[in-house]
Design a protein around this motif. Sequence first.
Motif, PDB file in Angstrom:
ATOM      1  N   THR A 190      -2.820  -3.393  -0.467  1.00 28.97           N
ATOM      2  CA  THR A 190      -1.728  -2.522  -0.054  1.00 28.97           C
ATOM      3  C   THR A 190      -2.122  -1.074  -0.299  1.00 28.97           C
ATOM      4  N   ASP A 199      -0.105   0.965  -1.569  1.00 28.34           N
ATOM      5  CA  ASP A 199       0.729   1.384  -2.698  1.00 28.34           C
ATOM      6  C   ASP A 199      -0.077   1.219  -3.973  1.00 28.34           C
ATOM      7  N   GLY A 226       3.004   2.687  -8.283  1.00 27.09           N
ATOM      8  CA  GLY A 226       3.607   2.015  -7.149  1.00 27.09           C
ATOM      9  C   GLY A 226       5.026   2.472  -6.885  1.00 27.09           C
ATOM     10  N   GLN A 227       5.296   2.820  -5.630  1.00 22.05           N
ATOM     11  CA  GLN A 227       6.643   3.203  -5.222  1.00 22.05           C
ATOM     12  C   GLN A 227       7.085   2.469  -3.969  1.00 22.05           C
ATOM     13  N   ALA A 242       5.870   0.573  -0.060  1.00 19.63           N
ATOM     14  CA  ALA A 242       5.149   0.982   1.146  1.00 19.63           C
ATOM     15  C   ALA A 242       5.686   0.184   2.330  1.00 19.63           C
TER      16      ALA A 242
END
Length: 590
Positions: free
Chosen positions: A340, A342, A351-352, A354
Amino acid sequence: MRRPTPLLSAAGALCLLAAGLVGPLTPVAASTAGSGGSIQGLQRVGTVNLRGLPGATVPQAGVRARPEADKQAQQASVALPDPATVPVTRLHAGATGFSGLNAVQSGRLNGFDVEPPDQGLCAYQGTVMEQVNLAVRVYTDRGTALTRPVSLNAFFGQAAPYDPATKRYGPFLSDPRCYHDAQTGRWYSTVLSIDVNARTGDLGRHSSLLIAVSATSDPTGDYAIFAVDTTDNGKGGGPRLANCPCFGDQPRLGADANGIYVSTDIYPIQGLFDSNGGGLYAVSKTGLAAAASGSGAMPPVVSIHVGATKVDGHPANALQPAQTPPGGSYAPDTEYFLNTPDFNGFATMGGQGAHAVVLWALTGTSSLGTATPRVTLTHAMLPSQPYAPPVPARQRSGPHPLGASQNEPLPRIESNDDRMQQVVYNGGMLASALNTGIGTGRTASRDGIAWFVVRPGATSGGGVTGTVARQGYVAVDGGSVVFPAIAVNASGAGAMVFTLSGAGYYPSAAYTGFTMASGAGGSVHANGIGAAPADGFTCYPPYSDGACRWGDYSAAVAQDASTIVMATEYIPGPRDTNSNWGTFATRYTP
């Protein structure tokens, strides 16, 4: 950045990570291998016989946990998915299951309790090998044990993690994976290792990726043990990276028709949280098999610093290599990976969310069987449904004697982050899944699973192309599902395994059906029913602030052209003072 979790407590001493006693590797002359890669040496460091290894118990000397950064609930940068839920039912026709390794067995073998277990699993034609932190056992697919539980350290030919008789520290090994290859008829296993001071247990300055390869098709017999230097300080043939000596965290294991592939995340041994992104090691699987049986020379290992490539502004990391089921179709001259954009740092940092996945293609893999491999790694960002950082999962209230003895409330279980989990390739398609927070707004209330079926496109010219052909979610009402692993058979039908937990569920092993044609569908089946809350030492201070370390991944595999075997962490009945985790394996015919 929060405090890292202490890893070993023995005789009042604490250290972060204790690991392998493999000596420095002799470098070979570096040469390019495409995409900035280099050639590293492979060293044979020993031979073991699984049936002949002792299963003796040793006195308990403390507890050990993999380090992680304490996680805060994070606000997603994307709109949280709020998918429809499916019902939870019990085991249904077509599936059987059995309890696998547990904390009591691992603790007695190694002299201390370990959390989390981390689920390694491979199977072929009725035989199943299970690996966890820190134990190994072989079963039939109906649960009949074919070997005793054996220490993971002994299986990889390493000294015991701690010897109470001599008061000397041996290797700490972590993150086991295994794979049976139908083409070569061999069993391949991997684990990370970092050297320590044998007298004090303090961290050393050298790390390795250990690879065990069966000498024959018998998983209970002889294994050759190999090592690849992962220190990344310019020695041993690898790259020279910032803040090293380093180690390769969470080695992930895959294969195509030509090679064995291990992807790692590169962190300083001392700093832990200053990521260098990902690393990738590729080696001929026929070459490894021949070297294991003594009928061939050591094959070269191609090493690529994946973190040198930026994805969405961050060093690329956490690539998941694909595996293909027995009788399934391999991609021509190519190994695929998914991850990913992210970026997630060590364990549960970052991580937020995606709304894309990243497809990677390593082309030219047929050259791995030559003395001068030439491979090329490319990637493409593919738009997808949104996913978000997960949150620690609730669990059903019940007796938690360890926590009660410390006046601690019922803990939650850790769901880590939204990095990509296990990948399967068949029929020109890739399938994988990941943890996602679900709910409304920007902060998740519970966890679900986002799954993807990806169709790779052409790899000629400047890079790979592809599309997300199908995608969706798995969610249950009033509970969380975490740590998915997907397997399909040669016909493209299979299952997804995961842990189920919630206000109405003790942590349990569960699964749902999955096909390459339509993805996940139908009910969630809770087959390994949890008997109590998670109540291990990592649930409470000083090891956490309210969430138990959980298996960082599950595992699923096709053991033949039709049948799936899968396993994940749950809470069975047995426990000792410090821990109560167990694993549950399921045999399923779609």
